[in-house]
Design a protein around this motif. Structure first.
Motif, PDB file in Angstrom:
ATOM      1  N   GLN A 158       0.838  -1.188   0.000  1.00  0.00           N
ATOM      2  CA  GLN A 158       0.000   0.000   0.000  1.00  0.00           C
ATOM      3  C   GLN A 158       0.876   1.242   0.000  1.00  0.00           C
ATOM      4  N   ARG A 160       0.946   5.729  -0.236  1.00  0.00           N
ATOM      5  CA  ARG A 160       0.201   6.966  -0.021  1.00  0.00           C
ATOM      6  C   ARG A 160       0.456   7.906  -1.188  1.00  0.00           C
ATOM      7  N   LEU A 177      -5.091   6.249  -0.706  1.00  0.00           N
ATOM      8  CA  LEU A 177      -4.184   5.112  -0.686  1.00  0.00           C
ATOM      9  C   LEU A 177      -4.385   4.276  -1.947  1.00  0.00           C
ATOM     10  N   ARG A 179      -3.217   0.301  -3.649  1.00  0.00           N
ATOM     11  CA  ARG A 179      -2.615  -1.018  -3.405  1.00  0.00           C
ATOM     12  C   ARG A 179      -2.180  -1.612  -4.736  1.00  0.00           C
ATOM     13  N   SER A 204       5.843   4.594  -0.308  1.00  0.00           N
ATOM     14  CA  SER A 204       5.683   4.142   1.067  1.00  0.00           C
ATOM     15  C   SER A 204       7.063   3.892   1.645  1.00  0.00           C
ATOM     16  N   THR A 266      -7.712  -0.046  -7.474  1.00  0.00           N
ATOM     17  CA  THR A 266      -6.574   0.818  -7.805  1.00  0.00           C
ATOM     18  C   THR A 266      -6.174   0.638  -9.261  1.00  0.00           C
TER      19      THR A 266
END
Length: 282
Positions: A158, A160, A177, A179, A204, A266
């Motif tokens: 994950q 940001r 967020l 993934r 991340s 995502t």
């Protein structure tokens, strides 16, 4: 009605999508993965979920020495890259490749890859690079190197969002967020200060860069595999176990021993944004 079709390739796409399509984006996919059929279907299904009309042409690097039995069939069904680069495409997708253990210049199709990057830069073609291809393209364009990891980065991770207003991140929301599946043995060795026309979009502490893009939006670099199907990482784990390789179960992949596909939203959003950028700007 939205349609996605392939002009060539190994997949029987007419069984999956309409044969007759409306005018849409012309995409070139340079498929560097050894699992050609599986990879084709992953990308075609992901593109279909964007609900944007696309026609896809698959190509392979002329100089590639096939080490798998499907080499002759690929040469019959794919376009040689030298021929593909004589045509016009709205966008090009370059897949990952299991060649991380080699220096970039040792990859047999390195000169073909460099030619592809130069072609995309010189034409009005929007480029999306994944996994190894993203590292290789950053090497070609900016001289950014890769470094070997002590252990394979393997699982669902994950990140940001770092650049909320970037077109590629539309719909992710403030502080959103994302993934993404990761399956690689190398990291990007990013400089403390990026080149002025290169922007880090998502990262991340665990995975460093997830997404980078050029300021003109012509290049999107994705360090993972958003196209992966639900069972793909499980298949890679089982393959490595059979080969006697040191491998751990993919991280953040199972919940109560069941695979949970947490990355598809995502992936669809990211690819939809990329195609919409081409539609509006290209």
């Amino acid at each position: 009605m939205m349609t996605v079709t392939s002009k060539n390739g190994l997949a029987k796409t007419k069984q999956l999508w309409q044969e007759n399509i409306a005018a849409g984006l012309e995409l070139l996919i340079v498929n560097l993965m050894p699992t050609k059929l599986e990879t084709e279907l992953q990308f075609l299904k992901l593109l279909a979920k964007t609900k944007i009309n696309c026609q896809v042409t698959f190509a392979y690097p002329d100089s590639h020495h096939f080490r798998h039995g499907d080499g002759p069939l690929v040469k019959q069904t794919y376009l040689p890259l030298s021929q593909a680069l004589k045509q016009n495409f709205d966008g090009v997708i370059v897949t990952g490749a299991p060649v991380e253990h080699l220096a970039f210049e040792q990859v047999d199709y390195w000169h073909d890859f460099c030619r592809l990057v130069a072609w995309a830069q010189a034409t009005n073609t929007y480029a999306l690079f994944e996994c190894w291809a993203s590292q290789a393209a950053l090497k070609v364009q900016y001289g950014i190197e890769k470094t070997a990891r002590k252990a394979k980065l393997f699982g669902i991770y994950q990140a940001r969002i770092q650049a909320e207003t970037n077109h590629f991140l539309k719909g992710f929301g403030s502080g959103g967020l994302l993934r993404m599946p990761q399956s690689r043995h190398t990291d990007l060795n990013l400089p403390p200060k990026l080149p002025k026309d290169l922007q880090l979009l998502a990262s991340s502490n665990e995975v460093e860069a997830f997404l980078l893009a050029t300021s003109d939006l012509k290049n999107l670099f994705i360090t993972g595999h958003p196209e992966y199907a639900t069972e793909t990482l499980a298949g890679e784990y089982q393959r490595d176990v059979r080969l006697g390789k040191k491998i751990s179960l993919p991280s953040n992949y199972y919940r109560q021993r069941q695979i949970v596909n947490s990355w598809q939203p995502t992936s669809v959003r990211l690819y939809t944004n990329w195609l919409q950028v081409i539609q509006k700007i290209g």
